[in-house]
Design a protein around this motif. Sequence first.
Motif, PDB file in Angstrom:
ATOM      1  N   HIS A   1      45.846  44.225  37.746  1.00  0.00           N
ATOM      2  CA  HIS A   1      46.963  43.730  36.702  1.00  0.00           C
ATOM      3  C   HIS A   1      46.784  43.174  35.338  1.00  0.00           C
ATOM      4  N   PRO A   2      47.708  43.970  34.361  1.00  0.00           N
ATOM      5  CA  PRO A   2      47.220  43.422  33.040  1.00  0.00           C
ATOM      6  C   PRO A   2      47.257  42.210  32.736  1.00  0.00           C
ATOM      7  N   ALA A   3      47.682  41.560  33.380  1.00  0.00           N
ATOM      8  CA  ALA A   3      47.576  40.037  32.701  1.00  0.00           C
ATOM      9  C   ALA A   3      46.161  39.798  33.246  1.00  0.00           C
ATOM     10  N   VAL A   4      45.421  40.284  34.171  1.00  0.00           N
ATOM     11  CA  VAL A   4      43.890  39.864  34.512  1.00  0.00           C
ATOM     12  C   VAL A   4      43.229  40.262  33.650  1.00  0.00           C
ATOM     13  N   GLN A   5      43.182  41.922  33.206  1.00  0.00           N
ATOM     14  CA  GLN A   5      42.714  42.731  32.003  1.00  0.00           C
ATOM     15  C   GLN A   5      42.633  42.233  30.907  1.00  0.00           C
ATOM     16  N   GLU A   6      43.324  41.864  30.773  1.00  0.00           N
ATOM     17  CA  GLU A   6      44.227  41.168  28.880  1.00  0.00           C
ATOM     18  C   GLU A   6      43.446  39.906  28.975  1.00  0.00           C
ATOM     19  N   ASN A   7      43.223  38.934  30.009  1.00  0.00           N
ATOM     20  CA  ASN A   7      42.429  38.054  30.081  1.00  0.00           C
ATOM     21  C   ASN A   7      40.580  37.925  29.906  1.00  0.00           C
ATOM     22  N   LEU A   8      40.320  39.240  30.634  1.00  0.00           N
ATOM     23  CA  LEU A   8      39.364  40.305  30.219  1.00  0.00           C
ATOM     24  C   LEU A   8      38.810  40.352  29.059  1.00  0.00           C
ATOM     25  N   ARG A   9      39.978  40.818  28.664  1.00  0.00           N
ATOM     26  CA  ARG A   9      39.267  41.783  27.026  1.00  0.00           C
ATOM     27  C   ARG A   9      39.587  40.548  26.438  1.00  0.00           C
ATOM     28  N   THR A  10      40.741  38.670  26.053  1.00  0.00           N
ATOM     29  CA  THR A  10      39.957  38.145  25.392  1.00  0.00           C
ATOM     30  C   THR A  10      38.869  37.501  25.599  1.00  0.00           C
ATOM     31  N   LEU A  11      38.478  37.413  26.885  1.00  0.00           N
ATOM     32  CA  LEU A  11      37.297  36.585  26.846  1.00  0.00           C
ATOM     33  C   LEU A  11      36.135  37.260  26.811  1.00  0.00           C
ATOM     34  N   GLY A  12      36.372  38.788  27.055  1.00  0.00           N
ATOM     35  CA  GLY A  12      35.260  39.640  26.324  1.00  0.00           C
ATOM     36  C   GLY A  12      35.093  39.818  24.779  1.00  0.00           C
ATOM     37  N   ARG A  13      36.370  38.992  24.278  1.00  0.00           N
ATOM     38  CA  ARG A  13      36.232  39.588  22.343  1.00  0.00           C
ATOM     39  C   ARG A  13      35.737  38.666  22.329  1.00  0.00           C
ATOM     40  N   ARG A  14      35.250  37.187  22.644  1.00  0.00           N
ATOM     41  CA  ARG A  14      34.913  36.189  23.204  1.00  0.00           C
ATOM     42  C   ARG A  14      33.493  35.910  23.421  1.00  0.00           C
ATOM     43  N   GLY A  15      32.836  36.851  23.182  1.00  0.00           N
ATOM     44  CA  GLY A  15      31.172  37.011  23.561  1.00  0.00           C
ATOM     45  C   GLY A  15      31.407  36.624  25.071  1.00  0.00           C
ATOM     46  N   VAL A  16      32.523  36.689  25.742  1.00  0.00           N
ATOM     47  CA  VAL A  16      31.529  36.503  27.421  1.00  0.00           C
ATOM     48  C   VAL A  16      31.032  38.216  28.078  1.00  0.00           C
ATOM     49  N   ARG A  17      30.268  37.844  28.499  1.00  0.00           N
ATOM     50  CA  ARG A  17      29.373  39.793  29.297  1.00  0.00           C
ATOM     51  C   ARG A  17      30.665  39.772  30.671  1.00  0.00           C
ATOM     52  N   VAL A  18      30.556  41.048  31.559  1.00  0.00           N
ATOM     53  CA  VAL A  18      31.516  40.830  32.346  1.00  0.00           C
ATOM     54  C   VAL A  18      30.680  41.864  32.820  1.00  0.00           C
ATOM     55  N   VAL A  19      30.150  41.428  34.537  1.00  0.00           N
ATOM     56  CA  VAL A  19      29.611  42.403  35.483  1.00  0.00           C
ATOM     57  C   VAL A  19      30.980  43.364  35.954  1.00  0.00           C
ATOM     58  N   PRO A  20      31.401  44.221  36.224  1.00  0.00           N
ATOM     59  CA  PRO A  20      32.465  44.666  36.689  1.00  0.00           C
ATOM     60  C   PRO A  20      32.146  44.805  38.341  1.00  0.00           C
ATOM     61  N   PRO A  21      33.164  44.719  39.305  1.00  0.00           N
ATOM     62  CA  PRO A  21      32.955  44.938  40.545  1.00  0.00           C
ATOM     63  C   PRO A  21      33.198  46.533  41.111  1.00  0.00           C
ATOM     64  N   GLY A  22      32.742  46.695  41.900  1.00  0.00           N
ATOM     65  CA  GLY A  22      32.551  47.984  42.879  1.00  0.00           C
ATOM     66  C   GLY A  22      33.780  47.713  43.345  1.00  0.00           C
ATOM     67  N   GLU A  23      33.750  49.673  44.117  1.00  0.00           N
ATOM     68  CA  GLU A  23      35.030  50.217  45.011  1.00  0.00           C
ATOM     69  C   GLU A  23      33.871  49.523  46.422  1.00  0.00           C
ATOM     70  N   GLY A  24      35.220  49.415  47.342  1.00  0.00           N
ATOM     71  CA  GLY A  24      34.158  48.930  48.330  1.00  0.00           C
ATOM     72  C   GLY A  24      35.346  48.519  49.612  1.00  0.00           C
ATOM     73  N   ARG A  25      34.713  47.946  50.953  1.00  0.00           N
ATOM     74  CA  ARG A  25      36.087  46.735  51.424  1.00  0.00           C
ATOM     75  C   ARG A  25      35.730  45.828  51.002  1.00  0.00           C
ATOM     76  N   LEU A  26      37.305  45.062  51.288  1.00  0.00           N
ATOM     77  CA  LEU A  26      38.090  43.894  50.726  1.00  0.00           C
ATOM     78  C   LEU A  26      38.340  43.280  51.648  1.00  0.00           C
ATOM     79  N   ALA A  27      38.688  42.062  51.615  1.00  0.00           N
ATOM     80  CA  ALA A  27      38.931  40.874  52.309  1.00  0.00           C
ATOM     81  C   ALA A  27      40.226  41.842  53.062  1.00  0.00           C
ATOM     82  N   GLY A  28      40.327  41.497  54.388  1.00  0.00           N
ATOM     83  CA  GLY A  28      41.655  41.916  55.547  1.00  0.00           C
ATOM     84  C   GLY A  28      41.590  42.822  55.681  1.00  0.00           C
ATOM     85  N   GLY A  29      40.632  43.736  55.466  1.00  0.00           N
ATOM     86  CA  GLY A  29      40.375  45.463  55.916  1.00  0.00           C
ATOM     87  C   GLY A  29      40.570  46.394  55.159  1.00  0.00           C
TER      88      GLY A  29
END
Length: 429
Positions: free
Chosen positions: A134-162
Amino acid sequence: MADGGRPPGQPRVVLGVSGGIAAYKAVEVCRRLVDAGVHVVPVLTRAATRFVGEATFSALASEPVQRSLWDEASPIPHTRLGQQADLVLVAPATADLIGRYAAGLASDLLTATLLATRAPVVLCPAMHTEMWEHPAVQENLRTLGRRGVRVVPPGEGRLAGGDSGAGRLADPATIAAVALEILGVRGEAAGVDLAGHLDLAGHLDLAGRRVVVSAGGTREPLDPVRYLGNRSSGKQGHALAEAAARRGADVTLVTASSLPLSTASPVRRVAVGSAAEMEEALAAVAPQADVVVMAAAVADFRPKAPSDRKLVKEDGVPEVVLEPTPDILAGLATRRPAGQVLVGFAAETHDVLARGWAKLERKGVDLLVVNDVTAPGAGFEHDTNQVVILERGGRVTEVPLRSKDAVADVVFDRVIARLSEGGEERKRP
Ligand code: C5P
């Protein structure tokens, strides 16, 4: 609560856990940090306690779980936790937690701790693919990235609910290794490959940087249904955009290619067709960029007077007169802001190095990635590439045949080296 006999110099980590199914994996992160000698203070959101028991963390961590702004006797504990931390690590970080942090809200103990700390902060997002994209989540992460927050990105795989897809919490071993690397604690971090994520100080090494990449072969209209094109697939340009995003940059990809980006990509995509459209799109974004990488195969010639009606056989064979296209890269070089690193590409079939050096000068770029398109496995449509990176100042980096993703990472290693030199030896136009 006192530090319970914490040895002097022992690093202190606030391990924030927000409410997602991946909360159980934070137990493993906690164990790895404690085993490496770190003092771990677990802070759970109310929702996290629905997914994992407080007793589990309290047993494994260095202190009992902290959960509320209201249940401790000592004064203003919400600022104390943040002030005393050497690192605040949030795993998993839900969309809700990321949103509240980006907005500067302090509605629970974890967000209050995040706002009160001056220590490095690492977020490990985990959520459903739709929420992650969702663009809101990605925009929030970009905002935090500009403030120096580091992100360990998620991978692909099984999620909740199958379900399955992007958004799965990164591997606990990687998360612990990133934390230990930032704290300067060796041990568990050894053996986990963090290349392409962190610089020596433990930052995502392009965090807070704006990167613009162009990609694909332009299409120059002959009439409304036909065009002059070239064989560029856009794969190398797309790999460059994704590599920059993985390393924390805010990335805009101006592309004439229809290749998809990976499902979880935070890259902002601007689709173009002709050289003129690419020039216009780049003119809008390049002036604000720290780095511009021109990987696109821009046509050198275009039909001078494209027909506005389909050319038909009945009218005979058309005479097509060509005119040169603008050299977009050379134009960007003359207008670039101070400090911007400009990277060009050159596909060559002969005299590769001599032509490369001449082109670096002529175009006024800092780096020129030269590609011998006749080499086996390199160039058009392949997933692999083999290049030589020439740099203003004379440095040469040879990159033997490897994946276009790996080539992209070497290009950004050199870009980062130039950014940190601050453009001292760069010749201003
Ligand atoms: O001169 P040549 O086409 O080999 O230069 C290649 C580099 O110049 C690439 O980075 C390409 O994106 C850029 N270029 C451009 N505008 C053109 C032709 C090439 O920006 N009209």
